[in-house]
Design an enzyme around this catalytic site. Structure first.
Site, PDB file in Angstrom:
ATOM      1  N   ASN A 124       4.023 -54.540  27.447  1.00  0.00           N
ATOM      2  CA  ASN A 124       3.096 -53.429  27.613  1.00  0.00           C
ATOM      3  C   ASN A 124       3.643 -52.240  26.855  1.00  0.00           C
ATOM      4  O   ASN A 124       4.416 -51.450  27.388  1.00  0.00           O
ATOM      5  CB  ASN A 124       2.911 -53.068  29.090  1.00  0.00           C
ATOM      6  CG  ASN A 124       2.150 -51.767  29.260  1.00  0.00           C
ATOM      7  OD1 ASN A 124       1.342 -51.409  28.407  1.00  0.00           O
ATOM      8  ND2 ASN A 124       2.420 -51.048  30.337  1.00  0.00           N
TER       9      ASN A 124
ATOM     10  N   SER B  52       4.183 -48.236  33.787  1.00  0.00           N
ATOM     11  CA  SER B  52       4.011 -48.124  32.334  1.00  0.00           C
ATOM     12  C   SER B  52       2.552 -47.917  31.946  1.00  0.00           C
ATOM     13  O   SER B  52       2.260 -47.449  30.845  1.00  0.00           O
ATOM     14  CB  SER B  52       4.528 -49.380  31.630  1.00  0.00           C
ATOM     15  OG  SER B  52       5.897 -49.583  31.863  1.00  0.00           O
TER      16      SER B  52
ATOM     17  N   CYS C 220      11.678 -52.132  27.024  1.00  0.00           N
ATOM     18  CA  CYS C 220      10.389 -51.493  26.745  1.00  0.00           C
ATOM     19  C   CYS C 220      10.593 -50.051  26.258  1.00  0.00           C
ATOM     20  O   CYS C 220      11.070 -49.836  25.161  1.00  0.00           O
ATOM     21  CB  CYS C 220       9.494 -51.558  27.981  1.00  0.00           C
ATOM     22  SG  CYS C 220       7.737 -51.297  27.618  1.00  0.00           S
TER      23      CYS C 220
ATOM     24  N   GLY D 177       8.393 -47.564  30.789  1.00  0.00           N
ATOM     25  CA  GLY D 177       7.708 -46.344  31.184  1.00  0.00           C
ATOM     26  C   GLY D 177       6.604 -45.994  30.207  1.00  0.00           C
ATOM     27  O   GLY D 177       6.538 -46.532  29.099  1.00  0.00           O
TER      28      GLY D 177
ATOM     29  N   GLU E 192      11.864 -59.041  33.223  1.00  0.00           N
ATOM     30  CA  GLU E 192      11.673 -59.346  34.648  1.00  0.00           C
ATOM     31  C   GLU E 192      10.370 -60.120  34.868  1.00  0.00           C
ATOM     32  O   GLU E 192      10.295 -60.972  35.742  1.00  0.00           O
ATOM     33  CB  GLU E 192      11.682 -58.061  35.476  1.00  0.00           C
ATOM     34  CG  GLU E 192      10.393 -57.299  35.550  1.00  0.00           C
ATOM     35  CD  GLU E 192      10.026 -56.603  34.248  1.00  0.00           C
ATOM     36  OE1 GLU E 192       8.840 -56.280  34.063  1.00  0.00           O
ATOM     37  OE2 GLU E 192      10.924 -56.385  33.410  1.00  0.00           O
TER      38      GLU E 192
ATOM     39  N   HIS F 204       9.339 -57.060  28.721  1.00  0.00           N
ATOM     40  CA  HIS F 204       9.723 -57.006  30.131  1.00  0.00           C
ATOM     41  C   HIS F 204      10.363 -58.332  30.547  1.00  0.00           C
ATOM     42  O   HIS F 204       9.658 -59.272  30.928  1.00  0.00           O
ATOM     43  CB  HIS F 204       8.493 -56.764  31.015  1.00  0.00           C
ATOM     44  CG  HIS F 204       7.897 -55.402  30.888  1.00  0.00           C
ATOM     45  ND1 HIS F 204       7.755 -54.545  31.956  1.00  0.00           N
ATOM     46  CD2 HIS F 204       7.417 -54.731  29.811  1.00  0.00           C
ATOM     47  CE1 HIS F 204       7.201 -53.417  31.550  1.00  0.00           C
ATOM     48  NE2 HIS F 204       6.983 -53.515  30.240  1.00  0.00           N
TER      49      HIS F 204
ATOM     50  N   GLY G 165       2.639 -49.342  23.485  1.00  0.00           N
ATOM     51  CA  GLY G 165       1.768 -48.860  22.422  1.00  0.00           C
ATOM     52  C   GLY G 165       2.532 -48.213  21.296  1.00  0.00           C
ATOM     53  O   GLY G 165       1.929 -47.787  20.310  1.00  0.00           O
ATOM     54  N   PHE G 166       3.885 -48.122  21.432  1.00  0.00           N
ATOM     55  CA  PHE G 166       4.745 -47.553  20.399  1.00  0.00           C
ATOM     56  C   PHE G 166       5.825 -48.566  20.044  1.00  0.00           C
ATOM     57  O   PHE G 166       6.103 -49.486  20.825  1.00  0.00           O
ATOM     58  CB  PHE G 166       5.390 -46.247  20.885  1.00  0.00           C
ATOM     59  CG  PHE G 166       4.399 -45.143  21.132  1.00  0.00           C
ATOM     60  CD1 PHE G 166       4.141 -44.197  20.155  1.00  0.00           C
ATOM     61  CD2 PHE G 166       3.727 -45.047  22.346  1.00  0.00           C
ATOM     62  CE1 PHE G 166       3.223 -43.170  20.376  1.00  0.00           C
ATOM     63  CE2 PHE G 166       2.810 -44.034  22.578  1.00  0.00           C
ATOM     64  CZ  PHE G 166       2.559 -43.094  21.588  1.00  0.00           C
TER      65      PHE G 166
ATOM     66  N   GLN H 263      12.707 -48.248  22.790  1.00  0.00           N
ATOM     67  CA  GLN H 263      12.292 -47.193  21.869  1.00  0.00           C
ATOM     68  C   GLN H 263      13.273 -46.022  21.901  1.00  0.00           C
ATOM     69  O   GLN H 263      13.591 -45.438  20.857  1.00  0.00           O
ATOM     70  CB  GLN H 263      10.887 -46.727  22.245  1.00  0.00           C
ATOM     71  CG  GLN H 263       9.830 -47.808  22.104  1.00  0.00           C
ATOM     72  CD  GLN H 263       8.568 -47.511  22.881  1.00  0.00           C
ATOM     73  OE1 GLN H 263       8.315 -46.371  23.279  1.00  0.00           O
ATOM     74  NE2 GLN H 263       7.759 -48.531  23.131  1.00  0.00           N
TER      75      GLN H 263
ATOM     76  N   GLY I 221       4.040 -43.273  27.877  1.00  0.00           N
ATOM     77  CA  GLY I 221       4.165 -42.090  27.040  1.00  0.00           C
ATOM     78  C   GLY I 221       4.733 -42.358  25.662  1.00  0.00           C
ATOM     79  O   GLY I 221       5.062 -43.485  25.290  1.00  0.00           O
TER      80      GLY I 221
END
Length: 388
Positions: free
Chosen positions: A300, A48, A258, A230, A352, A350, A302-303, A262, A232
């Site tokens: 983690n 990610s 994550c 992931g 996990e 996350h 950013g969107f 989205q 992007g």
């Protein structure tokens, strides 16, 4: 010991001079900060973080060295690494290398000896932005030349990185113990521990390249579909959204984490947007509205999904009723989605959490029960199980 200089350059012109750490040279990416005090090896090997220069806010990094058990993938994915004080010695019975050894071997350009607190405060104010690290011969470039190179770099908005981090071929992680079915995992940057936890719940885990089509997914006749974390921009992943919509219409249960949260949001017809500086670290508080519990989570991203936080709403894409199941207690960002008329749910973090915390591990059990019973049911019995 001879120390070599390095400089961390932000696209707004801020410069922070420190010492070369890891490999020498130049590197570029989006500058972000991670707030975990431990788990740096899991962070480095989390796909990610591809395309990002990660700065650790904890001042001392590298104390426990590195090992082969805590790797979340086959390589280090961060574009660069920024720390204040790297450990001079390694002190842990599991360590077989130093962190610096791994950074050099992975050709990861880093910098140490800068005021990471000051940089963090600046990013929190100005937002995540493009950046570069220059050391070795590249340190001698003029400040203007370095800044020009930084500003030529790609922005994270509109960037599709799934093909960079995904597996090239399908592979299987066999179920552990009693087999209950199979789960097709679309690898958008999946972590090793996620696959292991799914296998521990009795699933044969079929890991698929991110380019897999609807026909290829359904040909496996999976008991469920899972979209991984992931890197992007989710707006640049319309192909993954289309596959998810097709599979949901085919009646296959779904769980996403994550990036997978989205993409579920987009599949349901909601938008996504870029956060100012994102959520990264292993200490992010989240409220699970379905249980009333507060979880400390590993994140983690950013969107985020742009959906109404309150009440039950109709999916704009025609998938029935939907509710926001989890929200961030720091800034009220959507942290989870629950579908009420189809078997689909997701969270933005996350569960996990290989480096901890483990407050959200129950989500794998919730997923298992959904597949076994054919419904996503947050019952009193389920709550009692999850609270143990």
């Amino acid at each position: 010991m001879v120390t070599e200089p390095a400089v961390f350059v932000l696209e707004d012109g801020h410069r922070y001079v420190g010492k070369a750490y890891g490999a020498r040279g130049r590197t570029f990416g989006e500058a972000v900060f991670a707030t975990g005090m431990t788990g740096y090896q899991e962070t480095l090997t989390d796909p990610s973080y591809a395309g990002q220069i990660v700065m650790m806010t904890a001042p001392h990094i590298g104390n426990t060295g590195t090992n082969d058990e805590d790797l979340e993938s086959a390589k280090i994915w961060v574009a660069g690494f920024v720390v204040r004080d790297p450990s001079r010695v390694v002190s842990n019975h599991r360590a077989i290398r130093s962190l610096d050894d791994d950074l050099v071997e992975g050709e990861v350009v880093g910098i140490s000896g800068i005021d990471t607190r000051a940089v963090t405060r600046h990013i929190r104010s100005a937002g995540a932005m493009r950046a570069g690290i220059f050391s070795g011969a590249d340190f001698a470039l003029s400040p203007d030349a370095q800044l020009d190179l930084v500003r030529q770099g790609a922005e994270m908005t509109g960037l599709n990185l799934s093909s960079t981090v995904s597996t090239a071929v399908r592979y299987t992680v066999p179920a552990v113990g009693e087999r209950i079915g199979s789960v097709a995992v679309l690898d958008l940057g999946v972590k090793k521990s996620t696959l292991n936890y799914l296998a521990d719940r009795g699933f044969d885990v079929e890991v698929l390249p991110e380019s897999s089509t609807t026909a290829e997914v359904l040909a496996l006749e999976p008991s469920a579909l899972f979209y991984s974390n992931g890197p992007g921009d989710p707006e640049a992943s319309e192909g993954h959204v289309q596959v998810l919509q097709d599979v949901l219409r085919a009646g296959v249960p779904y769980f996403g984490i994550c990036f997978g949260n989205q993409l579920l949001g987009r599949a349901l017809g909601f938008g996504t947007y870029k956060l100012p500086f994102g959520h990264r670290g292993i200490n992010q508080p989240v409220l699970d509205r379905t249980t009333g519990r507060v979880e400390i989570t590993s994140q983690n991203h950013g969107f985020a999904v742009d959906a109404p936080r309150e009440g039950v709403i109709e999916s704009p894409a025609g998938f029935g009723r939907v509710e926001v199941s989890h929200v961030s207690l720091n800034d009220d960002v959507v942290e989870g989605i629950r579908c009420l008329d189809i078997n689909a749910f997701s969270v933005q973090y996350h569960p996990e959490a290989a480096a901890g915390p483990h407050d959200s591990m129950y989500l794998f059990d919730r997923f298992r029960e959904m597949v076994l019973t054919g419904r996503l049911d947050i019952s009193t019995a389920t709550l009692e199980t999850e609270s143990k």
